[in-house]
Design an enzyme around this catalytic site. Structure first.
Site, PDB file in Angstrom:
ATOM      1  N   HIS A 109      -3.733  -5.315   1.572  1.00  0.00           N
ATOM      2  CA  HIS A 109      -3.418  -5.672   2.946  1.00  0.00           C
ATOM      3  C   HIS A 109      -3.843  -7.116   3.145  1.00  0.00           C
ATOM      4  O   HIS A 109      -4.838  -7.564   2.556  1.00  0.00           O
ATOM      5  CB  HIS A 109      -4.179  -4.777   3.924  1.00  0.00           C
ATOM      6  CG  HIS A 109      -3.709  -3.361   3.913  1.00  0.00           C
ATOM      7  ND1 HIS A 109      -2.451  -2.990   4.341  1.00  0.00           N
ATOM      8  CD2 HIS A 109      -4.325  -2.224   3.517  1.00  0.00           C
ATOM      9  CE1 HIS A 109      -2.318  -1.686   4.218  1.00  0.00           C
ATOM     10  NE2 HIS A 109      -3.432  -1.189   3.709  1.00  0.00           N
ATOM     11  N   CYS A 113       0.822  -1.214   0.000  1.00  0.00           N
ATOM     12  CA  CYS A 113       0.000   0.000   0.000  1.00  0.00           C
ATOM     13  C   CYS A 113       0.859   1.269   0.000  1.00  0.00           C
ATOM     14  O   CYS A 113       1.468   1.575  -1.025  1.00  0.00           O
ATOM     15  CB  CYS A 113      -0.986  -0.047   1.162  1.00  0.00           C
ATOM     16  SG  CYS A 113      -2.403   1.008   0.866  1.00  0.00           S
TER      17      CYS A 113
HETATM   18  N1  LIG Z   1      -3.046   1.908   3.807  1.00  0.00           N
HETATM   19  C1  LIG Z   1      -2.119   2.644   3.214  1.00  0.00           C
HETATM   20  O1  LIG Z   1      -0.948   2.344   3.243  1.00  0.00           O
HETATM   21  C2  LIG Z   1      -2.590   3.907   2.579  1.00  0.00           C
HETATM   22  C3  LIG Z   1      -1.577   4.560   1.703  1.00  0.00           C
HETATM   23  C4  LIG Z   1      -1.876   6.032   1.441  1.00  0.00           C
HETATM   24  N2  LIG Z   1      -1.868   6.752   2.668  1.00  0.00           N
HETATM   25  C5  LIG Z   1      -3.194   6.183   0.699  1.00  0.00           C
HETATM   26  O2  LIG Z   1      -4.211   6.499   1.273  1.00  0.00           O
HETATM   27  O3  LIG Z   1      -3.242   5.997  -0.483  1.00  0.00           O
END
Ligand SMILES: NC(=O)CC[C@H](N)C(=O)O
Length: 488
Positions: free
Chosen positions: A425, A327
């Site tokens: 995830h 992510c």
């Molecule tokens: N869960 C995350 O790692 C989110 C990654 C980043 N902050 C986004 O919203 O795209």
């Protein structure tokens, strides 16, 4: 209701254990936490997100996680602001100072709605508090502890962590600071994380019961079993490295690390030693470095740059090391991350590691959804499931970037190099897929491959709920809390 004298007293675990104990007794039981502050979140089946700890408790109760189990989730973004998730949806960003004014009433309405909904379907709602119920300066704005207990007239357990010392003072002090009607709801004290000799505790228990009039209904021994933690403080409590492991995997401990629960299935692999690397700390020579999710990708990226970790990752990759991103980590592996409207922090564009030819733009709309797909890499046609929680949208900009999954744009791998990153995830929970990747790392060390015949991690997790419930059940007497007809 389960409240604690401090954070990390063990409320989440006890709530999960009680859910499993009651489920095993044949009751319909659900967890609940009015407001959670955490960066570990879970995207539920219908879309929308809740705190990961409530998802874990739902699984312990044998349920699919639902929004009503955690109607308010605050995700701290740094710079003193938090993203507010209200009934599953991101509704805005707030400063601590404005939260009470802007969200208290809406939040309390959502909590009541959720509780009413749960009460219609379940015989027991096991509520978890937050922090301490006796923060006298914050009590008027506390949506989670005794306000909920009072609303439900809920018999309440007070949990104290004896490992840190001062347990008696914590219990006495907490009870003294509650209003008398709140105190009347406390039906039992649970002494948690006890490592000493039980006989030496006996006189303390006697004294506490005489002094407070509240029975000690449980003394829970220290449990070594890893359990999905609620927030990143727990990372520092995790046990040491496995010395006899075949592979070493390092995870970059980002300041705004999101969903470090992603790594639980790797921790559970006997042949893997997982360690965290702080920004600025030497990386060493692990078989792979994983950059996890981040609530504030660009700001965490800048921290890594300032502390020299980006340069260290570049050298590690140039020397043949494998860098992986989940992510926010995937976004960092790419060439650029643009947030022209400042949806996630200051407006602007940051240069990434450039290990994958990717460009990311942060969008206004947050994606929170579960996904089921099949792998193309490192082996084809393996079942893969997971969940997405992000605002960034990422695209490959060069042909050497290959798709990892049948569903395009969920994950990318560099053709010819070993770096990969994905938006999923929970990707390591997919047993066969996880093993296929570990086997790639093993091949580079001339180690024999591991069997792919392993179940999804949820089966291991489920077995650990039973083990935890077994371990706790014998040390906990819920009778003073349960209605007479329910005590089995
Ligand atoms: N869960 C995350 O790692 C989110 C990654 C980043 N902050 C986004 O919203 O795209």
């Amino acid at each position: 209701m389960v409240v604690g004298t401090t954070s990390h007293a063990g409320k989440s675990l006890l709530t999960a254990a009680i859910c499993r104990i009651l489920k095993r007794q044949g009751y319909r039981v659900t967890p609940f936490k009015g407001q959670n502050m955490a960066l570990n979140a879970y995207a539920i089946a219908d879309g929308g997100e809740i705190g990961y700890a409530q998802a874990v408790q739902a699984w312990a109760a044998g349920l699919e996680p639902a929004i009503a189990m955690n109607p308010i989730l605050l995700k701290p973004q740094g710079d003193m602001t938090s993203q507010v998730i209200l009934e599953g949806k991101a509704v805005g960003r707030t400063r601590a100072a404005d939260y009470y004014r802007d969200y208290f009433e809406r939040g309390w309405q959502a909590i009541q709605r959720s509780l009413q909904q749960l009460a219609r379907h379940y015989e027991f709602v096991v509520c978890e508090g937050a922090g301490s119920p006796a923060e006298i300066n914050l009590k008027h704005r506390d949506l989670t502890n005794m306000r909920v207990a009072r609303y439900l007239n809920a018999p309440t357990l007070l949990v104290v962590d004896i490992d840190r010392g001062g347990a008696f003072a914590h219990v006495v002090g907490t009870l003294a600071l509650l209003d008398s009607d709140e105190r009347a709801l406390i039906k039992g004290v649970v002494i948690n994380k006890f490592r000493g000799q039980r006989s030496l505790l006996e006189s303390g228990i006697q004294w506490l019961e005489n002094y407070t009039g509240v029975p000690v209904v449980g003394v829970i021994p220290w449990l070594d079993r890893p359990f999905p933690a609620e927030d990143s403080l727990d990372l520092f409590e995790r046990r040491g490295r496995r010395r006899d492991a075949d592979l070493e995997i390092a995870v970059v401990r980002l300041p705004r690390i999101a969903n470090f629960t992603d790594f639980d299935p790797l921790v559970a692999e006997p042949s893997v030693s997982l360690r965290y690397v702080m920004p600025g700390e030497a990386i060493g020579q692990p078989d792979a470095v994983v950059i996890p999710g981040s609530k504030a990708t660009r700001s965490d990226l800048e921290t890594l740059r300032e502390r020299g970790t980006l340069a260290a990752l570049q050298s590690y990759a140039t020397a043949g090391g494998t860098v992986v991103g989940i992510c926010g980590g995937l976004q960092m592996l790419g060439r650029t991350i643009a947030d022209p409207h400042g949806f996630e922090g200051d407006a602007g564009t940051s240069e990434g590691l450039g290990l994958l030819p990717l460009e990311t733009a942060i969008a206004a709309e947050k994606l929170t959804q579960q996904r089921t797909t099949r792998s193309r890499w490192p082996l084809g046609e393996l079942p893969v499931e997971g969940y997405e929680i992000h605002q960034g949208r990422t695209a490959a900009i060069a042909p050497e970037c290959m798709q990892m999954f049948a569903d395009c744009d969920l994950g990318f791998v560099h053709a010819g190099r070993s770096h990969w990153g994905c938006y999923l995830h929970g990707v390591f929970e997919n047993g066969a897929w996880r093993r296929a990747w570990l086997n790639q790392l093993r091949l580079r060390r001339n180690l024999a491959p591991l069997s792919l015949e392993v179940p999804h991690y949820r089966q291991q997790r489920d077995a650990s709920f039973d083990a935890i419930a077994d371990a706790i059940d014998t040390h906990l007497d819920l009778t003073p809390l349960l209605p007479k007809h329910a005590a089995k």
